[in-house]
Scaffold this motif. Structure first.
Motif, short mmCIF file in Angstrom:
data_model
loop_
_atom_site.label_atom_id
_atom_site.label_comp_id
_atom_site.label_asym_id
_atom_site.label_seq_id
_atom_site.Cartn_x
_atom_site.Cartn_y
_atom_site.Cartn_z
N ILE A 18 9.00 55.26 -29.11
CA ILE A 18 8.40 56.53 -28.67
C ILE A 18 7.92 56.41 -27.23
N ILE A 19 7.34 55.27 -26.88
CA ILE A 19 6.93 55.04 -25.49
C ILE A 19 8.16 55.08 -24.59
N ASN A 20 9.22 54.43 -25.02
CA ASN A 20 10.44 54.36 -24.23
C ASN A 20 11.13 55.72 -24.07
N GLU A 21 10.92 56.61 -25.05
CA GLU A 21 11.52 57.95 -25.00
C GLU A 21 10.80 58.87 -24.02
N ALA A 22 9.55 58.54 -23.69
CA ALA A 22 8.80 59.37 -22.75
C ALA A 22 9.45 59.28 -21.37
N PRO A 23 9.73 60.41 -20.73
CA PRO A 23 10.41 60.40 -19.42
C PRO A 23 9.78 59.46 -18.40
N LEU A 24 8.48 59.33 -18.43
CA LEU A 24 7.79 58.47 -17.46
C LEU A 24 8.19 57.01 -17.58
N PHE A 25 8.56 56.56 -18.79
CA PHE A 25 8.82 55.14 -19.03
C PHE A 25 10.28 54.83 -19.37
N PHE A 38 0.23 64.05 -22.16
CA PHE A 38 -0.67 64.83 -21.32
C PHE A 38 -1.75 63.90 -20.78
N GLY A 39 -2.43 64.37 -19.74
CA GLY A 39 -3.49 63.55 -19.13
C GLY A 39 -2.97 62.55 -18.12
N GLU A 40 -1.66 62.58 -17.83
CA GLU A 40 -1.08 61.56 -16.94
C GLU A 40 -1.62 61.63 -15.51
N ILE A 41 -1.99 62.82 -15.05
CA ILE A 41 -2.49 62.97 -13.67
C ILE A 41 -3.80 62.20 -13.48
N SER A 42 -4.55 62.05 -14.57
CA SER A 42 -5.83 61.33 -14.46
C SER A 42 -5.65 59.85 -14.13
N LEU A 43 -4.43 59.34 -14.30
CA LEU A 43 -4.17 57.94 -13.97
C LEU A 43 -4.11 57.70 -12.46
N GLN A 55 3.59 44.95 -12.30
CA GLN A 55 4.90 45.06 -12.95
C GLN A 55 5.90 45.76 -12.02
N ALA A 56 7.15 45.34 -12.09
CA ALA A 56 8.18 45.85 -11.18
C ALA A 56 8.36 47.37 -11.27
N TRP A 57 8.22 47.93 -12.46
CA TRP A 57 8.46 49.36 -12.67
C TRP A 57 7.27 50.23 -12.32
N TRP A 58 6.08 49.63 -12.18
CA TRP A 58 4.84 50.39 -12.06
C TRP A 58 4.81 51.27 -10.82
N ARG A 59 5.25 50.74 -9.67
CA ARG A 59 5.13 51.49 -8.42
C ARG A 59 5.92 52.79 -8.46
N SER A 60 7.14 52.77 -9.01
CA SER A 60 7.93 54.00 -9.06
C SER A 60 7.30 55.02 -10.00
N CYS A 61 6.76 54.53 -11.13
CA CYS A 61 6.08 55.43 -12.07
C CYS A 61 4.84 56.05 -11.42
N ASN A 62 4.06 55.22 -10.76
CA ASN A 62 2.84 55.68 -10.13
C ASN A 62 3.16 56.70 -9.03
N HIS A 63 4.24 56.45 -8.28
CA HIS A 63 4.65 57.36 -7.23
C HIS A 63 5.05 58.71 -7.82
N ARG A 64 5.77 58.69 -8.95
CA ARG A 64 6.20 59.92 -9.59
C ARG A 64 5.01 60.74 -10.08
N LEU A 65 3.98 60.05 -10.55
CA LEU A 65 2.78 60.76 -11.01
C LEU A 65 2.05 61.45 -9.87
N ARG A 66 2.17 60.92 -8.68
CA ARG A 66 1.48 61.48 -7.52
C ARG A 66 2.21 62.67 -6.89
N LEU A 67 3.46 62.90 -7.29
CA LEU A 67 4.24 64.00 -6.71
C LEU A 67 3.73 65.36 -7.19
#
Length: 195
Positions: free
Chosen positions: A71-78, A144-149, A183-195
Motif C-alpha cells: 500500500i505504501i508502494n502504491e502511493a504516488p509519492l513512493f 493527506f497531510g503530506e504538505i505538513s512534512l 536515503q537516495a529517494w528522499w530528496r526527489s520526494c521532498n522536492h515534489r512535496l514542495r511544488l
C-alpha cells in the motif's frame, strides 16, 4: 532481540497490549501507536540496550503488518522506492485505526504527519453555518497531510473523518520523515512535496 537483561516482566498497556520480557527475549504481542509510545520509555528506564528500540542499524522496528508495504508502494509519492528501500521506509510508519464516523482531524487543526489510507474510507468535508459539505472521499493508498512534512505551521483546510467502515491509517510523522533524508529517494520526494 537480545539484551543484557536477566529479569522477567509481564505488563499490560492500553488496548490490552501485553509485553513480555523474559531472559533476554522480548516479544510484543501486538503493536499499535500507543504501544510504541509506551514501549520505548519503558525499555530505556529498564536499561535494556538501545538496539531493541531502534534496531541494530538505528532503524525503528517494523510495527505495521507486512501486507501494508504494498500500500505504501502504491502511493504516488513512493512509487520510485525499490523493495529494499520500501522495507526501510515502512519501519518509520505507525498504524492507527478510527471507528466509522470518528473524526480524524478538524478544519484549522495543526498536523505534522502524512496519513496514508491502508483500508477503509476517509471523508473530507467542511462545516459552514452548521451544514456539512462533502469535498472528497479518499480510499486505499490515498493520503493527506503530506504538505505538513515540508511546511511549518500547516493547518488543515478541511475536516476528515472515517467513512462507513473502520478506517486504518499509516502515519509518517514530520520527525520520522526527516530521519529518512539520507536515503537516495528522499530528496526527489521532498522536492515534489514542495511544488
Amino acid at each position: 532481540h537480545k539484551c543484557g537483561f536477566e529479569h522477567s516482566l509481564t505488563g499490560v498497556c492500553s488496548n490490552s497490549i501485553k509485553i513480555e520480557i523474559e531472559k533476554k527475549n522480548i516479544q510484543s504481542i501486538h503493536n499499535t501507536q500507543e504501544f510504541l509510545i509506551l514501549q520505548y520509555p519503558l525499555l530505556r528506564i529498564m536499561g535494556i540496550c538501545a538496539s531493541v528500540a531502534a534496531g541494530s542499524s538505528g532503524t525503528p522496528p517494523l510495527t505495521i503488518p507486512k501486507e501494508y508495504l504494498s500500500i505504501i508502494n502504491e502511493a504516488p509519492l513512493f512509487k520510485q522506492v525499490n523493495d529494499k528501500q520500501l522495507h526501510h521506509l515502512a519501519c518509520y510508519f505507525t498504524l492507527v485505526e478510527y471507528e466509522p464516523g470518528q473524526v480524524v482531524s478538524e478544519m484549522g487543526s495543526k498536523s505534522r504527519a502524512l496519513s496514508l489510507i491502508a483500508s477503509g474510507e476517509a471523508v473530507v468535508y467542511v462545516n459552514k453555518n452548521g451544514k456539512e459539505t462533502l469535498l472528497a472521499n479518499l480510499g486505499k493508498s490515498d493520503y493527506f497531510g503530506e504538505i505538513s512534512l515540508v511546511r511549518d505551521e500547516t493547518v488543515t483546510s478541511a475536516s476528515i473523518k472515517a467513512g462507513k467502515k473502520k478506517l486504518t491509517l499509516l502515519l509518517l510523522s514530520y520527525s520520522h520523515w526527516n530521519e529518512l533524508k539520507d536515503q537516495a529517494w528522499w530528496r526527489s520526494c521532498n522536492h515534489r512535496l514542495r511544488l
